[in-house]
Design a protein around this motif. Structure first.
Motif, PDB file in Angstrom:
ATOM      1  N   CYS A   1       1.888  15.791   4.237  1.00  0.00           N
ATOM      2  CA  CYS A   1       3.328  15.504   4.199  1.00  0.00           C
ATOM      3  C   CYS A   1       4.154  16.773   4.414  1.00  0.00           C
ATOM      4  O   CYS A   1       3.830  17.830   3.868  1.00  0.00           O
ATOM      5  CB  CYS A   1       3.717  14.888   2.856  1.00  0.00           C
ATOM      6  SG  CYS A   1       3.253  13.159   2.728  1.00  0.00           S
TER       7      CYS A   1
ATOM      8  N   LEU B 153      -1.842  13.914  -7.776  1.00  0.00           N
ATOM      9  CA  LEU B 153      -1.802  13.521  -6.361  1.00  0.00           C
ATOM     10  C   LEU B 153      -3.226  13.399  -5.841  1.00  0.00           C
ATOM     11  O   LEU B 153      -3.954  14.389  -5.783  1.00  0.00           O
ATOM     12  CB  LEU B 153      -1.077  14.566  -5.513  1.00  0.00           C
ATOM     13  CG  LEU B 153       0.436  14.595  -5.486  1.00  0.00           C
ATOM     14  CD1 LEU B 153       0.923  15.360  -4.264  1.00  0.00           C
ATOM     15  CD2 LEU B 153       1.050  13.205  -5.501  1.00  0.00           C
TER      16      LEU B 153
ATOM     17  N   TYR C  76       0.839  -1.208   0.000  1.00  0.00           N
ATOM     18  CA  TYR C  76       0.000   0.000   0.000  1.00  0.00           C
ATOM     19  C   TYR C  76       0.878   1.265   0.000  1.00  0.00           C
ATOM     20  O   TYR C  76       0.606   2.232  -0.718  1.00  0.00           O
ATOM     21  CB  TYR C  76      -0.937  -0.005   1.221  1.00  0.00           C
ATOM     22  CG  TYR C  76      -1.722   1.279   1.353  1.00  0.00           C
ATOM     23  CD1 TYR C  76      -2.893   1.477   0.607  1.00  0.00           C
ATOM     24  CD2 TYR C  76      -1.272   2.309   2.172  1.00  0.00           C
ATOM     25  CE1 TYR C  76      -3.592   2.672   0.699  1.00  0.00           C
ATOM     26  CE2 TYR C  76      -1.963   3.505   2.259  1.00  0.00           C
ATOM     27  CZ  TYR C  76      -3.123   3.683   1.524  1.00  0.00           C
ATOM     28  OH  TYR C  76      -3.803   4.867   1.598  1.00  0.00           O
ATOM     29  N   CYS C  77       1.922   1.237   0.830  1.00  0.00           N
ATOM     30  CA  CYS C  77       2.767   2.435   0.952  1.00  0.00           C
ATOM     31  C   CYS C  77       3.706   2.595  -0.242  1.00  0.00           C
ATOM     32  O   CYS C  77       4.165   3.698  -0.524  1.00  0.00           O
ATOM     33  CB  CYS C  77       3.625   2.362   2.221  1.00  0.00           C
ATOM     34  SG  CYS C  77       2.659   2.499   3.723  1.00  0.00           S
TER      35      CYS C  77
ATOM     36  N   ASP D 244      -8.446   4.264   1.530  1.00  0.00           N
ATOM     37  CA  ASP D 244      -8.438   5.379   0.579  1.00  0.00           C
ATOM     38  C   ASP D 244      -9.821   6.011   0.444  1.00  0.00           C
ATOM     39  O   ASP D 244      -9.949   7.234   0.308  1.00  0.00           O
ATOM     40  CB  ASP D 244      -7.906   4.927  -0.786  1.00  0.00           C
ATOM     41  CG  ASP D 244      -6.380   4.871  -0.793  1.00  0.00           C
ATOM     42  OD1 ASP D 244      -5.762   5.537   0.058  1.00  0.00           O
ATOM     43  OD2 ASP D 244      -5.812   4.156  -1.634  1.00  0.00           O
TER      44      ASP D 244
ATOM     45  N   GLY E  59      -0.793   6.875   3.815  1.00  0.00           N
ATOM     46  CA  GLY E  59      -1.346   7.058   2.466  1.00  0.00           C
ATOM     47  C   GLY E  59      -1.186   8.462   1.917  1.00  0.00           C
ATOM     48  O   GLY E  59      -1.417   8.687   0.723  1.00  0.00           O
TER      49      GLY E  59
ATOM     50  N   ARG F 161       5.051  10.089  -4.186  1.00  0.00           N
ATOM     51  CA  ARG F 161       5.440   9.066  -3.196  1.00  0.00           C
ATOM     52  C   ARG F 161       4.493   9.159  -2.014  1.00  0.00           C
ATOM     53  O   ARG F 161       4.000  10.228  -1.678  1.00  0.00           O
ATOM     54  CB  ARG F 161       6.877   9.314  -2.692  1.00  0.00           C
ATOM     55  CG  ARG F 161       7.939   9.226  -3.750  1.00  0.00           C
ATOM     56  CD  ARG F 161       7.986   7.896  -4.443  1.00  0.00           C
ATOM     57  NE  ARG F 161       8.328   6.796  -3.564  1.00  0.00           N
ATOM     58  CZ  ARG F 161       9.544   6.247  -3.485  1.00  0.00           C
ATOM     59  NH1 ARG F 161      10.517   6.702  -4.242  1.00  0.00           N
ATOM     60  NH2 ARG F 161       9.791   5.242  -2.671  1.00  0.00           N
ATOM     61  N   ARG F 162       4.284   8.002  -1.391  1.00  0.00           N
ATOM     62  CA  ARG F 162       3.438   8.000  -0.195  1.00  0.00           C
ATOM     63  C   ARG F 162       4.275   8.210   1.059  1.00  0.00           C
ATOM     64  O   ARG F 162       5.466   7.852   1.093  1.00  0.00           O
ATOM     65  CB  ARG F 162       2.679   6.679  -0.103  1.00  0.00           C
ATOM     66  CG  ARG F 162       1.542   6.664  -1.110  1.00  0.00           C
ATOM     67  CD  ARG F 162       0.513   5.616  -0.817  1.00  0.00           C
ATOM     68  NE  ARG F 162      -0.713   5.997  -1.505  1.00  0.00           N
ATOM     69  CZ  ARG F 162      -1.720   5.190  -1.742  1.00  0.00           C
ATOM     70  NH1 ARG F 162      -1.686   3.947  -1.339  1.00  0.00           N
ATOM     71  NH2 ARG F 162      -2.800   5.624  -2.341  1.00  0.00           N
TER      72      ARG F 162
ATOM     73  N   GLU G  93       0.254  11.696   0.189  1.00  0.00           N
ATOM     74  CA  GLU G  93       1.200  11.727  -0.928  1.00  0.00           C
ATOM     75  C   GLU G  93       1.917  13.074  -1.050  1.00  0.00           C
ATOM     76  O   GLU G  93       1.398  14.103  -0.602  1.00  0.00           O
ATOM     77  CB  GLU G  93       0.450  11.445  -2.238  1.00  0.00           C
ATOM     78  CG  GLU G  93      -0.039  10.017  -2.327  1.00  0.00           C
ATOM     79  CD  GLU G  93      -1.043   9.791  -3.448  1.00  0.00           C
ATOM     80  OE1 GLU G  93      -1.089   8.684  -3.974  1.00  0.00           O
ATOM     81  OE2 GLU G  93      -1.782  10.731  -3.784  1.00  0.00           O
TER      82      GLU G  93
ATOM     83  N   ASN H 187      -4.128  11.659  -2.712  1.00  0.00           N
ATOM     84  CA  ASN H 187      -4.091  11.857  -1.256  1.00  0.00           C
ATOM     85  C   ASN H 187      -3.171  13.022  -0.888  1.00  0.00           C
ATOM     86  O   ASN H 187      -2.259  12.863  -0.084  1.00  0.00           O
ATOM     87  CB  ASN H 187      -3.593  10.579  -0.570  1.00  0.00           C
ATOM     88  CG  ASN H 187      -4.685   9.538  -0.431  1.00  0.00           C
ATOM     89  OD1 ASN H 187      -5.859   9.831  -0.586  1.00  0.00           O
ATOM     90  ND2 ASN H 187      -4.291   8.318  -0.114  1.00  0.00           N
TER      91      ASN H 187
END
Ligand SMILES: Cc1ncc(COP(=O)(O)O)c(C=O)c1O
Length: 419
Positions: A153, A306, A48-49, A268, A179, A190-191, A181, A308
């Motif tokens: 993030c 993107l 998932y990641c 998600d 999750g 990238r997650r 991004e 998430n």
């Protein structure tokens, strides 16, 4: 109407049957700790990641602790991090005997400021005779721990660039951001958890992906490092009762892994529902003209490609009269929370580090102004409208009152800022 800050009951109702089946199977096999359920969840979570390896551990705190231990960070070392985070981030650094070095946050995102990291390294550190990077107290700066706060993030490109320039390890505290991004310059989207040497996740029940108790995960790409984390989570042993290093009991329970495995396919969808609720708050606050008296969460990573860009683990606004607003919401049976009321540099347990009030102005300002509003996937538009209405009343009343007593305080920032 009662609007809780978080309500997990609907999620449980939806998944009660498959969760119970998993529990029954575990009770039947009597395999409670680590084992196939944990291994299966590790595999699914790594996938998932977008990471090569995942190592299940007992909590997000223990994930971070095990990473620091396995990287050999300890007494005499220093680790740069943010003071505007949950205690565990800095607590773990101190628990391995290293010193947390707090730098300020970015005003808009509340995440660690790359400029502040760079400033600290350029102006307050130097290379010693052994070529180690040392601070003014002679501590060897070893790593940077950015936190992806509230589901957004941190600005990883400049952080990794700075770390590369100074040969520092980066460890993501992704506890709140599963999750989420970020669009990296080099590797595209990238997650969270896959933009550094290793990362920790928390599955505390209130997280976007929550267990039925404490649980956590370490993810990384390096196989040798992943094996080291596995050794550290089992008291430093690989072969039974032969201890190569001193680790801890950081093992993940099969029951927690099983419940997380049932929930993962929905993650998600749940994060998208949170994002949609955030959009609705934004529309309603804007429509009512409230965005000049409060700041809404920033979305600097909202861009094509993107999904998430924010997972809204928390929906956090900033208002000057935060405490009064919280009392007002409580009177209307609306849940809210303050994350966090004090910078970690101001906590009693870190007094010996010698920080003073005013050292981290953005952190201190955020600690006085932030308020988390109700946010969970099943939050209804009716509930949200009730929350917005209550805030509009509060703003209306305080304007009327303050015009009698004192000038209205300056608005802190304009609307949702996009990078
Ligand atoms: C930023 C951050 N780091 C670390 C942790 C620790 O995770 P846990 O509660 O699973 O130990 C948390 C948990 O809330 C967190 O929010």
């Amino acid at each position: 109407m009662r609007v809780p800050l978080l309500d997990l009951s609907e999620q449980y109702r939806l998944l009660a049957a498959p969760i119970r089946r998993e529990f029954d199977e575990i009770l039947h096999t009597q395999s409670f700790i680590l084992g196939p359920k944990v291994e299966e969840f590790e595999r699914l979570l790594a996938e998932y990641c977008g990471a090569r390896h995942a190592v299940g551990v007992s909590s997000g705190t223990d994930a971070l602790l095990a990473i620091l231990m396995a990287l050999g960070i300890g007494p005499g070392d220093a680790v740069i991090t943010t003071a505007y985070t949950f205690f565990a981030t800095a607590g773990c650094i101190a628990r391995v005997g290293a010193t947390p070095i707090f730098v300020d946050i970015d005003r808009v995102t509340c995440n660690i400021s790359p400029a502040a990291i760079s400033d600290f390294l350029e102006r307050r550190c130097e290379r010693n005779a052994q070529k180690d990077l040392v601070d003014r107290n002679g501590r060897v700066v070893r790593a940077i721990v950015p936190v992806h706060l509230f589901g957004l993030c941190a600005d990883m490109d400049p952080i990794n660039e700075i770390a590369g320039r100074h040969q520092l390890a980066v460890i993501e505290d992704a506890a709140q951001a599963i999750g989420a991004e970020y669009l990296t310059k080099q590797n595209g989207a990238r997650r969270a958890g896959t933009m550094s040497k290793a990362a920790c996740f928390s599955f505390y029940p209130s997280k976007n992906l929550g267990a039925a108790g404490d649980a956590g995960m370490i993810v990384c790409d390096d196989e040798t490092l992943a094996n080291r984390f596995r050794i550290f989570r089992q008291h430093g042993m690989e072969e039974r009762y032969f201890h190569q290093v001193i680790g801890g009991n950081f093992r993940l329970d099969a029951i927690q892994a099983a419940i997380l495995k049932v929930k993962l396919p929905y993650l998600d969808e749940w994060s998208a529902a949170r994002r949609s609720a955030a959009d609705f708050y934004q529309e309603e606050f804007t429509r009512r003209g409230l965005t000049n008296v409060m700041a809404l969460p920033a979305e600097p990573h909202r861009q094509p490609g993107l999904t998430n860009h924010h997972i809204y683990h928390q929906y956090v606004i900033r208002v000057p009269q935060r405490d009064a607003l919280q009392r007002h919401l409580a009177q209307r049976e609306i849940g809210s929370a303050i994350y966090y009321p004090l910078g970690l540099h101001q906590q009693k347990c870190f007094e010996h580090l010698g920080y003073k009030d005013g050292d981290l102005p953005e952190t201190e300002r955020a600690a006085c102004e932030t308020l988390a509003l109700p946010m969970f996937p099943e939050l209804t538009r009716e509930m949200q409208s009730y929350v917005v209405e209550a805030i509009a009343d509060f703003v209306g009343n305080s304007k009327a009152e303050s015009s009698l007593r004192a000038p209205v305080s300056e608005p802190i920032s304009n609307a949702r800022l996009k990078g």
